[in-house]
Design an enzyme around this catalytic site. Structure first.
Site, PDB file in Angstrom:
ATOM      1  N   ARG A   1      21.583  43.011  79.251  1.00 36.86           N
ATOM      2  CA  ARG A   1      22.886  43.113  79.910  1.00 36.86           C
ATOM      3  C   ARG A   1      23.761  41.936  79.450  1.00 36.86           C
ATOM      4  O   ARG A   1      23.264  40.822  79.283  1.00 36.86           O
ATOM      5  CB  ARG A   1      22.761  43.028  81.434  1.00 36.86           C
ATOM      6  CG  ARG A   1      22.253  44.276  82.108  1.00 36.86           C
ATOM      7  CD  ARG A   1      23.245  45.432  82.042  1.00 36.86           C
ATOM      8  NE  ARG A   1      22.749  46.605  82.733  1.00 36.86           N
ATOM      9  CZ  ARG A   1      22.014  47.567  82.191  1.00 36.86           C
ATOM     10  NH1 ARG A   1      21.679  47.508  80.912  1.00 36.86           N
ATOM     11  NH2 ARG A   1      21.622  48.607  82.908  1.00 36.86           N
TER      12      ARG A   1
ATOM     13  N   HIS B   1      26.299  49.595  73.370  1.00 36.68           N
ATOM     14  CA  HIS B   1      25.366  49.827  74.492  1.00 36.68           C
ATOM     15  C   HIS B   1      24.612  51.148  74.279  1.00 36.68           C
ATOM     16  O   HIS B   1      24.730  52.088  75.083  1.00 36.68           O
ATOM     17  CB  HIS B   1      26.094  49.835  75.841  1.00 36.68           C
ATOM     18  CG  HIS B   1      25.153  49.589  76.998  1.00 36.68           C
ATOM     19  ND1 HIS B   1      25.516  48.974  78.162  1.00 36.68           N
ATOM     20  CD2 HIS B   1      23.830  49.883  77.143  1.00 36.68           C
ATOM     21  CE1 HIS B   1      24.477  48.901  78.976  1.00 36.68           C
ATOM     22  NE2 HIS B   1      23.444  49.451  78.383  1.00 36.68           N
TER      23      HIS B   1
ATOM     24  N   GLU C   1      32.361  45.690  78.915  1.00 35.95           N
ATOM     25  CA  GLU C   1      32.218  46.873  78.049  1.00 35.95           C
ATOM     26  C   GLU C   1      33.125  47.994  78.546  1.00 35.95           C
ATOM     27  O   GLU C   1      33.275  48.135  79.759  1.00 35.95           O
ATOM     28  CB  GLU C   1      30.771  47.392  78.095  1.00 35.95           C
ATOM     29  CG  GLU C   1      29.770  46.429  77.551  1.00 35.95           C
ATOM     30  CD  GLU C   1      28.329  46.893  77.829  1.00 35.95           C
ATOM     31  OE1 GLU C   1      28.113  48.055  78.233  1.00 35.95           O
ATOM     32  OE2 GLU C   1      27.425  46.071  77.660  1.00 35.95           O
TER      33      GLU C   1
HETATM   34  O1  A2R Z   1       9.570  37.124  85.690  1.00 29.76           O
HETATM   35  P1  A2R Z   1       8.631  38.276  85.807  1.00 29.76           P
HETATM   36  O2  A2R Z   1       7.201  37.852  85.780  1.00 29.76           O
HETATM   37  O3  A2R Z   1       8.994  39.173  86.964  1.00 29.76           O
HETATM   38  O4  A2R Z   1       8.850  39.158  84.458  1.00 29.76           O
HETATM   39  C1  A2R Z   1       9.919  40.044  84.276  1.00 29.76           C
HETATM   40  C2  A2R Z   1      11.065  39.410  83.496  1.00 29.76           C
HETATM   41  N1  A2R Z   1      11.985  38.628  84.345  1.00 29.76           N
HETATM   42  C3  A2R Z   1      12.215  37.316  84.161  1.00 29.76           C
HETATM   43  N2  A2R Z   1      11.748  36.461  83.255  1.00 29.76           N
HETATM   44  C4  A2R Z   1      12.162  35.164  83.361  1.00 29.76           C
HETATM   45  N3  A2R Z   1      13.049  34.730  84.285  1.00 29.76           N
HETATM   46  C5  A2R Z   1      13.545  35.570  85.218  1.00 29.76           C
HETATM   47  N4  A2R Z   1      14.396  35.111  86.137  1.00 29.76           N
HETATM   48  C6  A2R Z   1      13.130  36.935  85.178  1.00 29.76           C
HETATM   49  N5  A2R Z   1      13.416  38.031  85.917  1.00 29.76           N
HETATM   50  C7  A2R Z   1      12.705  39.052  85.401  1.00 29.76           C
HETATM   51  O5  A2R Z   1      11.764  40.535  82.916  1.00 29.76           O
HETATM   52  C8  A2R Z   1       9.516  41.168  83.334  1.00 29.76           C
HETATM   53  O6  A2R Z   1       8.667  40.675  82.310  1.00 29.76           O
HETATM   54  C9  A2R Z   1      10.830  41.601  82.691  1.00 29.76           C
HETATM   55  C10 A2R Z   1      11.415  42.881  83.299  1.00 29.76           C
HETATM   56  O7  A2R Z   1      10.553  43.923  83.042  1.00 29.76           O
HETATM   57  P2  A2R Z   1      10.728  45.389  83.698  1.00 29.76           P
HETATM   58  O8  A2R Z   1      11.021  45.247  85.139  1.00 29.76           O
HETATM   59  O9  A2R Z   1       9.517  46.177  83.284  1.00 29.76           O
HETATM   60  O10 A2R Z   1      12.036  45.945  83.061  1.00 29.76           O
HETATM   61  P3  A2R Z   1      12.255  46.814  81.710  1.00 29.76           P
HETATM   62  O11 A2R Z   1      12.016  48.245  81.980  1.00 29.76           O
HETATM   63  O12 A2R Z   1      11.496  46.167  80.606  1.00 29.76           O
HETATM   64  O13 A2R Z   1      13.815  46.625  81.515  1.00 29.76           O
HETATM   65  C11 A2R Z   1      14.432  45.330  81.427  1.00 29.76           C
HETATM   66  C12 A2R Z   1      15.942  45.439  81.434  1.00 29.76           C
HETATM   67  C13 A2R Z   1      16.552  46.379  82.472  1.00 29.76           C
HETATM   68  O14 A2R Z   1      16.676  45.791  83.732  1.00 29.76           O
HETATM   69  C14 A2R Z   1      17.923  46.698  81.884  1.00 29.76           C
HETATM   70  O15 A2R Z   1      18.870  45.744  82.254  1.00 29.76           O
HETATM   71  C15 A2R Z   1      17.676  46.592  80.394  1.00 29.76           C
HETATM   72  O16 A2R Z   1      16.381  45.984  80.218  1.00 29.76           O
HETATM   73  O17 A2R Z   1      17.650  47.873  79.843  1.00 29.76           O
END
Ligand code: A2R
Length: 318
Positions: free
Chosen positions: A235, A282, A264
């Site tokens: 994003r 995007h 965007e």
């Molecule tokens: O931090 P963790 O252990 O919850 O790992 C998640 C990581 N993450 C972060 N890493 C570092 N600092 C943060 N503040 C933080 N917040 C979240 O991002 C996890 O490894 C990853 C998100 O993975 P998923 O929930 O499986 O999301 P996905 O499907 O990979 O999609 C990621 C994003 C979406 O939210 C859309 O904005 C875009 O990709 O399409």
């Protein structure tokens, strides 16, 4: 006795054809692309709305949510949920469906495409050939893509697909997340700064939240350095875009591959002047196959809820 079909509000346009048609068999669809422009139509049905279909880019405003006292479920097309007030939905007990996993492959494919493009300058070389410059002078040498150190900021569903593909390009892989995933064979670094210092190429694949907002700033970009590349497939809000533009203009960074931006689709025109960026509209999930799968899951989440009380992909219950 026949049961009355629930009333559904459908926001935005139809991301894949046929979604409204499929829904109409089981629910009454009220398609109001932008309720803020059509308050009269909304007033007549708001009190009866039980379900809502939207997308990651359209979201739902809190103003609209407050007008829907009977809302039970939102089904959102996409995996990013930053255009929704998740705390409010949770507090109200509103179910939330979304479309994780079905887009992993296409988003990961495009990420590798951006990496290959910005390091080998494929888009720029295409312009070079089309503009008839090749006959006058050979194109400059570029940077090797394979074997570069790939840092993933985020290692969730999509991040892991990117890592698998990058491994085939012989790239050493490290990642930063808040919690290490011990089942993965990659190096976990406990800060974004350490990851930026380690990486040749830094890929942003975290959700847009208050904890990631503007976290890629001048300091992180300087740490990534003048030979470093930034790829953003998540994003625009995760990056301080003014800092990124300055870094690209001043050579603080070698280049960037960007699929997402602030504001965007009316992106900052300063990007158009830069040769060291590849710009993508995007389009991470934008293939026929993936958009169809996302549309099907969006419809099925909603229909399943009204048929059986459960969703196929539920954000709060996963
Ligand atoms: O931090 P963790 O252990 O919850 O790992 C998640 C990581 N993450 C972060 N890493 C570092 N600092 C943060 N503040 C933080 N917040 C979240 O991002 C996890 O490894 C990853 C998100 O993975 P998923 O929930 O499986 O999301 P996905 O499907 O990979 O999609 C990621 C994003 C979406 O939210 C859309 O904005 C875009 O990709 O399409």
């Amino acid at each position: 006795m026949t049961q009355e079909k629930p009333n559904i509000l459908y926001l935005g346009s139809e991301p894949t054809p046929g979604m409204i048609n499929r829904l109409q068999h089981a629910v009454n669809v009220h398609h109001i692309p932008d309720p803020s422009q059509n308050t009269h139509q909304l007033e007549n049905i708001a009190a009866s709305i039980k379900g809502l279909v939207t997308s990651a880019s359209v979201g739902v405003s809190n103003d609209l949510l407050h007008q829907l006292p009977k809302l039970e479920i939102i089904s959102s097309f996409g995996v990013g949920l930053d255009a929704l007030d998740l705390d409010y939905l949770k507090a109200q007990g509103i179910h939330l469906g979304y479309t994780p996993n079905v887009l992993n492959d296409c988003v990961a494919d495009l990420t590798l495409g951006l990496i290959l493009d910005i390091t080998r300058r494929i888009s720029q070389s295409d312009r070079y050939v089309r503009e008839g410059k090749w006959a006058a002078a050979a194109a400059p040498l570029r940077t090797q893509s394979s074997k570069k150190r790939l840092g993933l900021y985020g290692m969730g569903r999509i991040g892991q697909e990117i890592a698998q593909r990058a491994s085939a390009f012989k790239m050493p892989i490290a990642y930063h997340t808040r919690t290490p995933n011990s089942s993965l064979p990659y190096l976990h670094l406990d800060s974004l700064e350490k990851l930026a210092g380690w990486s040749d190429i830094l890929v942003v694949i975290v959700p847009a939240t208050s904890s990631t907002r503007q976290s890629i700033n001048r300091h992180i970009l300087k740490t990534l350095g003048e030979n470093g590349y930034l790829i953003n497939i998540a994003r625009g809000s995760v990056i301080n875009e003014a800092d990124l533009l300055n870094a690209l203009e001043q050579g603080i960074l070698a280049g960037a591959g960007l699929d997402v931006f602030h504001n965007e689709p009316n992106i900052d025109p300063r990007f158009y002047e830069l040769e060291n960026v590849v710009l993508s509209p995007h389009a991470g999930s934008a293939t026929h196959e993936t958009r169809q799968a996302m549309g099907d899951l969006t419809v099925n989440n909603l229909l399943n809820y009204f048929q059986s009380g459960s969703l196929i992909a539920s954000y709060f219950e996963s």
